[in-house]
Write a protein that holds these residues in place. Structure first.
Motif, mmCIF file in Angstrom:
data_model
loop_
_atom_site.group_PDB
_atom_site.id
_atom_site.type_symbol
_atom_site.label_atom_id
_atom_site.label_comp_id
_atom_site.label_asym_id
_atom_site.label_seq_id
_atom_site.Cartn_x
_atom_site.Cartn_y
_atom_site.Cartn_z
ATOM 1 N N ASP A 112 41.929 32.794 -25.369
ATOM 2 C CA ASP A 112 41.049 32.616 -24.209
ATOM 3 C C ASP A 112 41.022 33.419 -22.996
ATOM 4 O OD1 ASP A 112 40.818 29.820 -25.206
ATOM 5 O OD2 ASP A 112 42.763 29.248 -24.386
ATOM 6 N N SER A 113 41.256 34.885 -23.494
ATOM 7 C CA SER A 113 41.084 35.847 -22.550
ATOM 8 C C SER A 113 39.629 36.160 -22.617
ATOM 9 C CB SER A 113 42.142 36.843 -22.733
ATOM 10 O OG SER A 113 41.957 37.707 -24.130
ATOM 11 N N GLU A 114 39.153 37.276 -21.666
ATOM 12 C CA GLU A 114 38.080 37.897 -21.663
ATOM 13 C C GLU A 114 37.612 38.358 -23.095
ATOM 14 O OE1 GLU A 114 35.352 41.111 -19.180
ATOM 15 O OE2 GLU A 114 37.626 40.836 -18.674
ATOM 16 N N PHE A 115 38.714 39.213 -23.891
ATOM 17 C CA PHE A 115 38.452 39.602 -24.979
ATOM 18 C C PHE A 115 39.227 39.114 -26.194
ATOM 19 C CE2 PHE A 115 38.030 43.028 -21.762
ATOM 20 C CZ PHE A 115 36.426 43.091 -21.831
ATOM 21 N N ASP A 116 39.194 37.821 -26.156
ATOM 22 C CA ASP A 116 39.897 36.774 -27.275
ATOM 23 C C ASP A 116 39.145 37.345 -28.678
ATOM 24 O OD1 ASP A 116 40.944 35.180 -29.237
ATOM 25 O OD2 ASP A 116 40.314 33.246 -27.944
ATOM 26 N N ILE A 117 39.917 37.896 -29.511
ATOM 27 C CA ILE A 117 39.190 38.648 -30.532
ATOM 28 C C ILE A 117 39.308 37.253 -31.892
ATOM 29 C CG2 ILE A 117 39.940 40.910 -30.192
ATOM 30 C CD1 ILE A 117 42.712 40.518 -31.848
#
Length: 166
Positions: free
Chosen positions: A27-32
């Protein structure tokens, strides 16, 4: 940071490292899009360790970075006309490169990629390839700063993300 191949006795630590990384990125900006025990799967990690392909970066006896280097690639790789022609055995592929959030900004990802360069050179590889999920800007910036070139965006299937653009 000390970089070396992981041993099978370190498997629990490696698995814990990836689980923490997944939790941090979720759920972060850059969730991979990685999922615990799906990617990287326990089998993938154990096999990579056994084959000597899983590299860890350690600091004070704890894993702060990890990656897998092997010759395996997604089927989507075969669809692309690579500028450097090479058999699969002449290609090193970087997988599952991650750095613990508490260690970000220290250049550890760059050190891990430099280790990949050194391993590929020792093994007389023609080329190093990788894929980055579309929109993972930190990874894209890192790789281009180290000489990698954007080649193409492909829709590929992975167990953890399903059909995604890489």
């Amino acid at each position: 940071m000390d970089i070396r191949t992981a041993t099978i006795t370190e498997y629990p630590m490696v698995r814990d490292f990836y689980h923490e990384l997944i939790e941090e990125m979720q759920d972060s900006e850059f969730d991979i899009g990685w999922k615990k025990d799906i990617y990287p799967s326990p089998e993938f990690l154990k096999d990579s360790i056994t084959e000597g392909n899983l590299f860890i970066g350690t600091e004070e006896n704890r894993i702060v970075a990890a990656m897998v280097l092997d010759h395996q690639c997604n089927d989507g790789y075969q669809e692309f006309d690579w500028p450097t022609k090479a058999a699969n055995t002449e290609v090193t592929v970087i997988h599952a490169l991650g750095v613990h959030s508490k260690s970000k900004g220290k250049g550890y990802a760059k050190q891990m990629v430099h280790e990949a360069f050194a391993v590929a050179k020792r093994n007389h590889q023609k080329v190093i390839r990788l894929d980055v999920i579309n929109g993972n800007m930190p990874a894209e910036r890192l790789y281009t700063s180290l000489g990698f070139h954007y080649m193409h965006t492909l829709k590929m299937f992975y167990e953890d993300t399903g059909w995604t653009y890489y």
